[in-house]
Motif scaffolding. Structure first.
Motif, PDB file in Angstrom:
ATOM      1  N   LEU A 253       8.136  21.892  36.154  1.00 57.68           N
ATOM      2  CA  LEU A 253       7.667  23.454  36.643  1.00 57.68           C
ATOM      3  C   LEU A 253       7.002  23.181  38.245  1.00 57.68           C
ATOM      4  O   LEU A 253       7.339  23.672  39.136  1.00 57.68           O
ATOM      5  CB  LEU A 253       6.902  24.017  35.787  1.00 57.68           C
ATOM      6  CG  LEU A 253       7.546  24.529  34.630  1.00 57.68           C
ATOM      7  CD1 LEU A 253       6.815  25.240  33.647  1.00 57.68           C
ATOM      8  CD2 LEU A 253       8.488  25.691  34.965  1.00 57.68           C
ATOM      9  N   LYS A 254       6.008  22.251  37.988  1.00 57.99           N
ATOM     10  CA  LYS A 254       5.572  21.830  39.437  1.00 57.99           C
ATOM     11  C   LYS A 254       6.259  21.548  40.468  1.00 57.99           C
ATOM     12  O   LYS A 254       6.510  21.847  41.581  1.00 57.99           O
ATOM     13  CB  LYS A 254       4.402  21.027  39.321  1.00 57.99           C
ATOM     14  CG  LYS A 254       3.137  21.664  38.705  1.00 57.99           C
ATOM     15  CD  LYS A 254       1.867  20.716  38.403  1.00 57.99           C
ATOM     16  CE  LYS A 254       1.367  20.167  39.756  1.00 57.99           C
ATOM     17  NZ  LYS A 254       0.074  19.205  39.612  1.00 57.99           N
TER      18      LYS A 254
ATOM     19  N   TYR B 295       9.576  21.843  45.510  1.00 57.50           N
ATOM     20  CA  TYR B 295      10.953  21.692  45.760  1.00 57.50           C
ATOM     21  C   TYR B 295      11.468  22.947  46.786  1.00 57.50           C
ATOM     22  O   TYR B 295      11.866  22.960  47.855  1.00 57.50           O
ATOM     23  CB  TYR B 295      11.951  21.194  44.885  1.00 57.50           C
ATOM     24  CG  TYR B 295      13.270  21.070  45.373  1.00 57.50           C
ATOM     25  CD1 TYR B 295      13.709  19.681  45.734  1.00 57.50           C
ATOM     26  CD2 TYR B 295      14.366  22.129  45.286  1.00 57.50           C
ATOM     27  CE1 TYR B 295      15.057  19.735  46.342  1.00 57.50           C
ATOM     28  CE2 TYR B 295      15.797  21.730  45.683  1.00 57.50           C
ATOM     29  CZ  TYR B 295      15.969  20.562  46.363  1.00 57.50           C
ATOM     30  OH  TYR B 295      17.384  20.267  46.545  1.00 57.50           O
ATOM     31  N   ALA B 296      11.163  24.210  45.936  1.00 55.42           N
ATOM     32  CA  ALA B 296      11.760  25.270  46.668  1.00 55.42           C
ATOM     33  C   ALA B 296      10.777  25.968  47.562  1.00 55.42           C
ATOM     34  O   ALA B 296      11.256  26.408  48.795  1.00 55.42           O
ATOM     35  CB  ALA B 296      11.548  26.493  45.569  1.00 55.42           C
ATOM     36  N   HIS B 297       9.509  25.438  47.484  1.00 59.98           N
ATOM     37  CA  HIS B 297       8.287  25.949  48.621  1.00 59.98           C
ATOM     38  C   HIS B 297       8.755  24.907  49.868  1.00 59.98           C
ATOM     39  O   HIS B 297       8.836  25.398  51.008  1.00 59.98           O
ATOM     40  CB  HIS B 297       7.025  25.327  47.998  1.00 59.98           C
ATOM     41  CG  HIS B 297       6.027  25.744  49.123  1.00 59.98           C
ATOM     42  ND1 HIS B 297       5.689  24.646  50.311  1.00 59.98           N
ATOM     43  CD2 HIS B 297       5.164  26.683  49.416  1.00 59.98           C
ATOM     44  CE1 HIS B 297       4.474  25.208  50.943  1.00 59.98           C
ATOM     45  NE2 HIS B 297       4.342  26.206  50.343  1.00 59.98           N
ATOM     46  N   ASP B 298       9.020  23.784  49.756  1.00 60.88           N
ATOM     47  CA  ASP B 298       9.439  22.828  50.761  1.00 60.88           C
ATOM     48  C   ASP B 298      10.521  23.279  51.458  1.00 60.88           C
ATOM     49  O   ASP B 298      10.803  22.994  52.702  1.00 60.88           O
ATOM     50  CB  ASP B 298       9.453  21.344  50.407  1.00 60.88           C
ATOM     51  CG  ASP B 298       7.906  20.800  50.067  1.00 60.88           C
ATOM     52  OD1 ASP B 298       6.947  21.738  50.462  1.00 60.88           O
ATOM     53  OD2 ASP B 298       7.928  19.738  49.463  1.00 60.88           O
TER      54      ASP B 298
ATOM     55  N   ARG C  90       9.637  31.646  47.451  1.00 63.18           N
ATOM     56  CA  ARG C  90      10.608  31.469  46.201  1.00 63.18           C
ATOM     57  C   ARG C  90       9.924  30.484  45.171  1.00 63.18           C
ATOM     58  O   ARG C  90      10.209  29.274  44.955  1.00 63.18           O
ATOM     59  CB  ARG C  90      11.937  30.448  46.910  1.00 63.18           C
ATOM     60  CG  ARG C  90      12.964  30.388  46.055  1.00 63.18           C
ATOM     61  CD  ARG C  90      14.129  29.350  46.704  1.00 63.18           C
ATOM     62  NE  ARG C  90      15.263  29.422  45.901  1.00 63.18           N
ATOM     63  CZ  ARG C  90      16.529  29.859  45.853  1.00 63.18           C
ATOM     64  NH1 ARG C  90      16.378  30.999  46.850  1.00 63.18           N
ATOM     65  NH2 ARG C  90      17.374  29.600  45.244  1.00 63.18           N
ATOM     66  N   SER C  91       9.369  31.487  44.291  1.00 67.18           N
ATOM     67  CA  SER C  91       8.547  30.705  43.147  1.00 67.18           C
ATOM     68  C   SER C  91       8.896  31.218  41.831  1.00 67.18           C
ATOM     69  O   SER C  91       8.231  30.897  41.042  1.00 67.18           O
ATOM     70  CB  SER C  91       7.158  30.751  43.378  1.00 67.18           C
ATOM     71  OG  SER C  91       6.738  32.214  43.444  1.00 67.18           O
ATOM     72  N   ARG C  92       9.736  32.303  41.617  1.00 65.77           N
ATOM     73  CA  ARG C  92      10.086  32.891  40.437  1.00 65.77           C
ATOM     74  C   ARG C  92      10.872  31.750  39.534  1.00 65.77           C
ATOM     75  O   ARG C  92      11.722  31.180  39.856  1.00 65.77           O
ATOM     76  CB  ARG C  92      10.950  34.152  40.817  1.00 65.77           C
ATOM     77  CG  ARG C  92      10.968  34.899  39.557  1.00 65.77           C
ATOM     78  CD  ARG C  92      12.129  36.313  39.962  1.00 65.77           C
ATOM     79  NE  ARG C  92      12.069  37.157  38.997  1.00 65.77           N
ATOM     80  CZ  ARG C  92      11.244  38.447  39.169  1.00 65.77           C
ATOM     81  NH1 ARG C  92      10.603  38.603  40.312  1.00 65.77           N
ATOM     82  NH2 ARG C  92      11.444  39.380  38.290  1.00 65.77           N
ATOM     83  N   VAL C  93      10.040  31.932  38.242  1.00 68.35           N
ATOM     84  CA  VAL C  93      10.792  31.114  37.309  1.00 68.35           C
ATOM     85  C   VAL C  93      11.317  31.934  36.018  1.00 68.35           C
ATOM     86  O   VAL C  93      10.826  32.698  35.460  1.00 68.35           O
ATOM     87  CB  VAL C  93       9.850  30.225  36.421  1.00 68.35           C
ATOM     88  CG1 VAL C  93      10.483  29.228  35.555  1.00 68.35           C
ATOM     89  CG2 VAL C  93       9.265  29.189  37.614  1.00 68.35           C
ATOM     90  N   VAL C  94      12.699  31.702  35.806  1.00 68.91           N
ATOM     91  CA  VAL C  94      13.320  32.571  34.581  1.00 68.91           C
ATOM     92  C   VAL C  94      13.132  31.751  33.527  1.00 68.91           C
ATOM     93  O   VAL C  94      13.339  30.351  33.368  1.00 68.91           O
ATOM     94  CB  VAL C  94      15.048  32.773  34.960  1.00 68.91           C
ATOM     95  CG1 VAL C  94      15.574  33.484  33.801  1.00 68.91           C
ATOM     96  CG2 VAL C  94      14.976  33.483  36.386  1.00 68.91           C
TER      97      VAL C  94
END
Length: 430
Positions: free
Chosen positions: A138-139, A144-147, A153-157
Motif C-alpha cells: 500500500l505504501k 508510485y502514484a504520488h511521484d 491520487r491516493s485513493r485505495v479501492v
C-alpha cells in the motif's frame, strides 16, 4: 589501553560458545491457565496446548493426537517438521542467523531469484508477516502514484469483509469494522465495495478513476467467508486498473504458495497483478512475508524510504527456499487438486447423511463449508467440538467452517479427519 585482567576474564567467560549456565526454559512447566495469567488477551486459544507435530498430526501435553485440518491458519504448507525444512533450518542455524539489511545475504538472494523466476515479478521486498507485506504494498502504491501524478491520487479501492492484516493501515484496508474501530482516526482514502460486484467497481472507477492509486484484492476472500472471486470480477478489476492507471495489488497471503493448486492463485485467473503479497505458507511455519512487483513499480522506493529489521533474515529465507523447492513442483501442485476432489467427495458424503452444509466452496486445499440455514452461527461451536473429537479446523465468520490442511496431507489423514469432523457435527447439530 589494555584491558585489566579482570575485564579480560569477563570477556573470555562471556565469549564461550557453550552456555555458562544451562537454561531451563524448555522444561519450565506451563498450562493453559498461564495464558490467561501472562498474555495480553488478544486471543482465546483452545483448552489444550499442542506440543509436538509430525506431518498432519499434532499431539498435546497429554499425548492426545489431533488431525490437523488448519495448518496454523494455512501456514504449515508442508505439515509439521517436514524433513526438507528441518534440514535447511539446521544447516543455516550453524552458518549465519542475522546481519540486518545494512548487508545482504545468500539465502535472501536465492529466494528472491526463485520467486522472480517463477512469477511476473522482477523485484522482491522481504518482511516478517502478511500484514507487513500488505503495508509495504500500500505504501509503494501510494508513493508510485504520488511521484507520477501528485498527492491527490491516493485513493485505495478495497472490498467489504476483506482481511489484509492488523496494522492500522491494513486493518483499514480490510473493510471490517469489528477490527478497525476504537483505535482513533483511521487512515483516510479507502473505499470499500461489495466483493464480486462488477457494477459497483465500474461505477467507482467512473466516478473517481483519476484519484485511485490502487485496488487491493484477495483472489478468494478467506476471513470473509471463503468466497471465490468470479472470473468476471477479477478480470474487471484488472481491466479498470489498467484503463485508469491504477495498480492492482493481489493479496495472496493465504491463496499463495500452492494452496489453490497453482503456485499463486492469479496464475489460474487469467490476470496478472502489479503487486503481489505473500506470507503464511511461504515459510511453512517460519515467519516470513514478501511483496513482489515489477522493476517499474519498485522504482518508486529508494534507499531509506521503507525498511525492516528482520526482513530477509537468513534463517527465514533458507527455510522458505526449501518450502518453495518442494511446493513448486508438478507433483505437489497436481496433488493439491487431487486432494480437493477427495475433500469435496467426503464432505458431500457427510452432507448426504446429516444435511450440515448449505454450500461447499473453495479451491485446492482451501475449502469453506457454509453451514445450513438451521445451523447458522454455529461455526465456532463446530470448531470447538472438532477439537474435542481430535481435529483442528478453522472458521471464516460465524457460518463457515474453514478447512486448510497441509498441501501434502495423506489420504489416511484426510479420511480420519473427515470422520472426526462428522463426529463433531453430530455433537453440535443434533
Amino acid at each position: 589501553m589494555p584491558l585489566s585482567s579482570a575485564a579480560q576474564a569477563v570477556v573470555a567467560a562471556t565469549s564461550r560458545r557453550d552456555p555458562v549456565v544451562a537454561s531451563d526454559a524448555a522444561s519450565l512447566p506451563v498450562s493453559r491457565a498461564d495464558f490467561d495469567r501472562y498474555m495480553v488477551p488478544c486471543f482465546a486459544p483452545a483448552s489444550f496446548i499442542p506440543v509436538r507435530g509430525e506431518g498432519s498430526r499434532v499431539w498435546d501435553q497429554d499425548g492426545r493426537m489431533y488431525i490437523d485440518f488448519a495448518s496454523g491458519v494455512a501456514v504449515t504448507a508442508l505439515g509439521h517438521c517436514h524433513p526438507a525444512m528441518v534440514k535447511a533450518l539446521e544447516a543455516q542455524a550453524r552458518t549465519l542467523w542475522h546481519v540486518s539489511n545494512w548487508f545482504t545475504n545468500e539465502p535472501a538472494l536465492r529466494l528472491a531469484k526463485r520467486l522472480t523466476d517463477a512469477t511476473f515479478a522482477e523485484r522482491v521486498f522481504f518482511c516478517n508477516s502478511g500484514a507487513e507485506a500488505n503495508e509495504a504494498a500500500l505504501k509503494l502504491a501510494r508513493r508510485y502514484a504520488h511521484d507520477r501524478s501528485g498527492p491527490k491520487r491516493s485513493r485505495v479501492v478495497s472490498t467489504l469483509n476483506a482481511f489484509h492484516g492488523r496494522t492500522l493501515f491494513t486493518v483499514t484496508a480490510g473493510g471490517q469494522a469489528k477490527y478497525a474501530t476504537g483505535f482513533g482516526p483511521n487512515p483516510a482514502g479507502f473505499t470499500h465495495l461489495r466483493y464480486n460486484d462488477v457494477a459497483a467497481l465500474e461505477a467507482e472507477f467512473a466516478a473517481h478513476g483519476a484519484e485511485i492509486c490502487a485496488m487491493i484484492l484477495e483472489p478468494m476472500q478467506g476471513e470473509g467467508g471463503m468466497t471465490p472471486g468470479t472470473p468476471e470480477y477479477l478480470q474487471a478489476a484488472r481491466r479498470l486498473c489498467t484503463q485508469h492507471g491504477a495498480l492492482l495489488i493481489l493479496d495472496e497471503i493465504q491463496s499463495g504458495m500452492g494452496r489453490t493448486g497453482a503456485l499463486f492463485s492469479y496464475m489460474q485467473k487469467g490476470i496478472v497483478p502489479d503487486i503481489l503479497t505473500t506470507a503464511k505458507g511461504l515459510g511453512g511455519g517460519f515467519p516470513v512475508g514478501a511483496m513482489l512487483t515489477t522493476s517499474e513499480v519498485a522504482s518508486a522506493f529508494s534507499v531509506g524510504v521503507h525498511g525492516t529489521t528482520y526482513g530477509g533474515n537468513p534463517l527465514a529465507c533458507a527455510v522458505a527456499g526449501a518450502v518453495f523447492d518442494v511446493v513448486n513442483t508438478t507433483e505437489v501442485l497436481d496433488g493439491v487438486k487431487a486432494r480437493h476432489a477427495l475433500f469435496i467427495e467426503g464432505l458431500r458424503a457427510i452432507n448426504g447423511r446429516r444435511r450440515a452444509f448449505r454450500d461447499l466452496r473453495g479451491e485446492g486445499v482451501w475449502i469453506g463449508c457454509e453451514l445450513d440455514e438451521a445451523w447458522r452461527g454455529q461455526a465456532v461451536n463446530v470448531m470447538s467440538a472438532a477439537g474435542e473429537a481430535g481435529l483442528l479446523v478453522l472458521v471464516a465468520g460465524p457460518d463457515v467452517v474453514r478447512i486448510a490442511p497441509s498441501l501434502v496431507i495423506s489420504l489416511d489423514e484426510i479420511l480420519e479427519g473427515l470422520a472426526r469432523l462428522e463426529t463433531a457435527l453430530g455433537r453440535v447439530l443434533a
